[in-house]
Motif scaffolding. Structure first.
Motif, PDB file in Angstrom:
ATOM      1  N   GLU A  34       7.711  14.589   3.854  1.00  0.00           N
ATOM      2  CA  GLU A  34       7.427  13.099   4.088  1.00  0.00           C
ATOM      3  C   GLU A  34       8.262  12.353   3.586  1.00  0.00           C
ATOM      4  N   VAL A  35       8.560  12.514   2.135  1.00  0.00           N
ATOM      5  CA  VAL A  35       9.357  11.706   1.175  1.00  0.00           C
ATOM      6  C   VAL A  35      10.857  11.856   1.651  1.00  0.00           C
ATOM      7  N   ARG A  36      11.088  13.299   1.868  1.00  0.00           N
ATOM      8  CA  ARG A  36      12.412  13.637   2.243  1.00  0.00           C
ATOM      9  C   ARG A  36      12.807  12.878   3.694  1.00  0.00           C
ATOM     10  N   ARG A  37      12.074  12.952   4.558  1.00  0.00           N
ATOM     11  CA  ARG A  37      12.245  12.316   5.623  1.00  0.00           C
ATOM     12  C   ARG A  37      12.652  10.832   5.444  1.00  0.00           C
ATOM     13  N   GLN A  38      11.989  10.116   4.706  1.00  0.00           N
ATOM     14  CA  GLN A  38      12.344   8.830   4.273  1.00  0.00           C
ATOM     15  C   GLN A  38      13.820   8.784   3.802  1.00  0.00           C
ATOM     16  N   GLY A  39      14.323   9.771   3.244  1.00  0.00           N
ATOM     17  CA  GLY A  39      15.657   9.554   2.469  1.00  0.00           C
ATOM     18  C   GLY A  39      15.688   8.743   1.279  1.00  0.00           C
ATOM     19  N   GLU A  40      16.604   8.181   0.894  1.00  0.00           N
ATOM     20  CA  GLU A  40      17.108   7.364  -0.126  1.00  0.00           C
ATOM     21  C   GLU A  40      15.819   6.077  -0.336  1.00  0.00           C
ATOM     22  N   SER A  41      15.552   5.707   0.922  1.00  0.00           N
ATOM     23  CA  SER A  41      14.751   4.446   1.335  1.00  0.00           C
ATOM     24  C   SER A  41      13.406   5.018   1.076  1.00  0.00           C
ATOM     25  N   SER A  42      13.052   5.797   0.415  1.00  0.00           N
ATOM     26  CA  SER A  42      11.546   6.179   0.358  1.00  0.00           C
ATOM     27  C   SER A  42      10.919   5.417  -0.679  1.00  0.00           C
ATOM     28  N   PRO A  43       9.779   4.910  -0.080  1.00  0.00           N
ATOM     29  CA  PRO A  43       8.996   4.052  -1.070  1.00  0.00           C
ATOM     30  C   PRO A  43       8.104   4.573  -2.057  1.00  0.00           C
ATOM     31  N   VAL A  44       8.275   5.925  -2.185  1.00  0.00           N
ATOM     32  CA  VAL A  44       7.269   6.692  -3.168  1.00  0.00           C
ATOM     33  C   VAL A  44       7.781   8.213  -3.497  1.00  0.00           C
ATOM     34  N   SER A  45       7.302   8.714  -4.432  1.00  0.00           N
ATOM     35  CA  SER A  45       7.433  10.200  -4.751  1.00  0.00           C
ATOM     36  C   SER A  45       6.465  11.230  -4.001  1.00  0.00           C
ATOM     37  N   THR A  47       4.982  13.532  -5.426  1.00  0.00           N
ATOM     38  CA  THR A  47       3.505  13.557  -6.235  1.00  0.00           C
ATOM     39  C   THR A  47       2.901  12.486  -6.097  1.00  0.00           C
ATOM     40  N   THR A  48       3.278  11.211  -6.340  1.00  0.00           N
ATOM     41  CA  THR A  48       2.632  10.002  -6.017  1.00  0.00           C
ATOM     42  C   THR A  48       1.938   9.716  -4.792  1.00  0.00           C
ATOM     43  N   LEU A  49       2.742  10.112  -3.680  1.00  0.00           N
ATOM     44  CA  LEU A  49       2.044  10.250  -2.500  1.00  0.00           C
ATOM     45  C   LEU A  49       0.899  11.094  -2.415  1.00  0.00           C
ATOM     46  N   LEU A  50       0.822  12.084  -2.661  1.00  0.00           N
ATOM     47  CA  LEU A  50      -0.131  13.295  -2.716  1.00  0.00           C
ATOM     48  C   LEU A  50      -1.180  12.785  -3.579  1.00  0.00           C
ATOM     49  N   HIS A  51      -0.934  12.267  -4.757  1.00  0.00           N
ATOM     50  CA  HIS A  51      -2.132  11.731  -5.582  1.00  0.00           C
ATOM     51  C   HIS A  51      -2.825  10.548  -4.982  1.00  0.00           C
ATOM     52  N   GLU A  52      -2.016   9.665  -4.794  1.00  0.00           N
ATOM     53  CA  GLU A  52      -2.572   8.496  -3.961  1.00  0.00           C
ATOM     54  C   GLU A  52      -3.449   8.959  -2.910  1.00  0.00           C
ATOM     55  N   ALA A  53      -2.841   9.739  -1.860  1.00  0.00           N
ATOM     56  CA  ALA A  53      -3.912  10.138  -0.933  1.00  0.00           C
ATOM     57  C   ALA A  53      -5.246  10.888  -1.251  1.00  0.00           C
ATOM     58  N   TYR A  54      -5.003  11.712  -2.504  1.00  0.00           N
ATOM     59  CA  TYR A  54      -6.281  12.366  -3.009  1.00  0.00           C
ATOM     60  C   TYR A  54      -7.229  11.209  -3.637  1.00  0.00           C
ATOM     61  N   LEU A  55      -6.653  10.164  -4.176  1.00  0.00           N
ATOM     62  CA  LEU A  55      -7.530   9.074  -4.581  1.00  0.00           C
ATOM     63  C   LEU A  55      -8.117   8.391  -3.661  1.00  0.00           C
ATOM     64  N   ASP A  56      -7.244   8.196  -2.386  1.00  0.00           N
ATOM     65  CA  ASP A  56      -7.816   7.384  -1.203  1.00  0.00           C
ATOM     66  C   ASP A  56      -9.019   8.505  -0.855  1.00  0.00           C
ATOM     67  N   MET A  57      -8.843   9.533  -0.524  1.00  0.00           N
ATOM     68  CA  MET A  57      -9.957  10.375   0.081  1.00  0.00           C
ATOM     69  C   MET A  57     -10.836  10.831  -0.968  1.00  0.00           C
ATOM     70  N   SER A  58     -10.944  10.764  -2.162  1.00  0.00           N
ATOM     71  CA  SER A  58     -12.132  11.034  -2.952  1.00  0.00           C
ATOM     72  C   SER A  58     -12.947   9.695  -3.357  1.00  0.00           C
ATOM     73  N   ARG A  59     -12.172   8.610  -2.822  1.00  0.00           N
ATOM     74  CA  ARG A  59     -13.291   7.273  -2.838  1.00  0.00           C
ATOM     75  C   ARG A  59     -14.183   7.328  -1.612  1.00  0.00           C
ATOM     76  N   ARG A  60     -13.869   7.939  -0.612  1.00  0.00           N
ATOM     77  CA  ARG A  60     -14.741   7.847   0.574  1.00  0.00           C
ATOM     78  C   ARG A  60     -15.724   8.656   0.487  1.00  0.00           C
ATOM     79  N   ASP A  61     -17.283   8.149   0.760  1.00  0.00           N
ATOM     80  CA  ASP A  61     -18.229   9.141   0.683  1.00  0.00           C
ATOM     81  C   ASP A  61     -18.207   9.894   2.024  1.00  0.00           C
TER      82      ASP A  61
END
Length: 184
Positions: A34-45, A47-61
């Motif tokens: 996903e990040v490679r697809r964004q190229g130089e303009s990627s808003p996130v790395s 690992t950051t993207l993966l960990h933010e997704a985990y945090l988002d998912m872990s907050r959901r009951d």
């Protein structure tokens, strides 16, 4: 090589943490893609993207996933949503920020260099999910996870031919939603 070459046991109703740990390498591959697809303009790395997704998912009951395919589809949707949200935030700060629509074909995952196109695609996928969640899941697994039809069919309990028909239907509906000709 996909993590599905040697399937792991999945307990019905398994939560986020055990699946995240088991499928970390596959999830990181999806995030890198996903990040490679964004190229130089990627808003996130990746690992950051993966960990933010985990945090988002872990907050959901009460999140429970009966199999790896559904977990990966959900995780890829979470990552896609995070990238789209960041792109929208950047566009809000810019003047104008016109969107470029992208053609939805099997090569778009590698060829999409304009993250703004993901906003339109994200909106189209939300519409598709409201219309038919099973079709949206196939798009997530095929387009965002990068799985072939041969890999995703068994995950969804479908024949490869049925998966192909559903993929083609989803592509048609998305093309219509994006205002593109349905021929591609």
């Amino acid at each position: 090589m996909s993590a599905f070459a040697t399937p792991t046991a999945v307990t019905a109703g398994q939560g986020v943490d055990p699946l995240f740990a088991t499928l970390y390498a596959e999830l990181h591959r999806i995030a890198r893609r996903e990040v490679r697809r964004q190229g130089e303009s990627s808003p996130v790395s990746a690992t950051t993207l993966l960990h933010e997704a985990y945090l988002d998912m872990s907050r959901r009951d009460a999140l429970a996933f009966p199999d790896e395919g559904r977990f990966l589809a959900y995780a890829s949707r979470a990552m896609r949503g995070l990238v789209i949200d960041r792109v929208r935030q950047r566009q809000a700060a810019k003047r104008g920020g016109g969107l470029d629509l992208t053609a939805l074909d099997t090569q778009i995952a590698e060829d999409c260099s304009a993250p703004e196109g993901l906003v339109a695609l994200g909106d189209a996928l939300q519409s598709l999910e409201a219309l038919d969640p099973a079709l949206a899941q196939i798009v997530d697994l095929r387009f965002f996870c990068g799985l072939s039809l041969a890999e995703l069919a068994p995950l969804l309990g479908l024949s490869e031919r049925t998966a192909q028909r559903r993929w083609e239907k989803a592509r048609l509906l998305l093309a219509q939603s994006l205002g593109e000709p349905a021929g591609g």
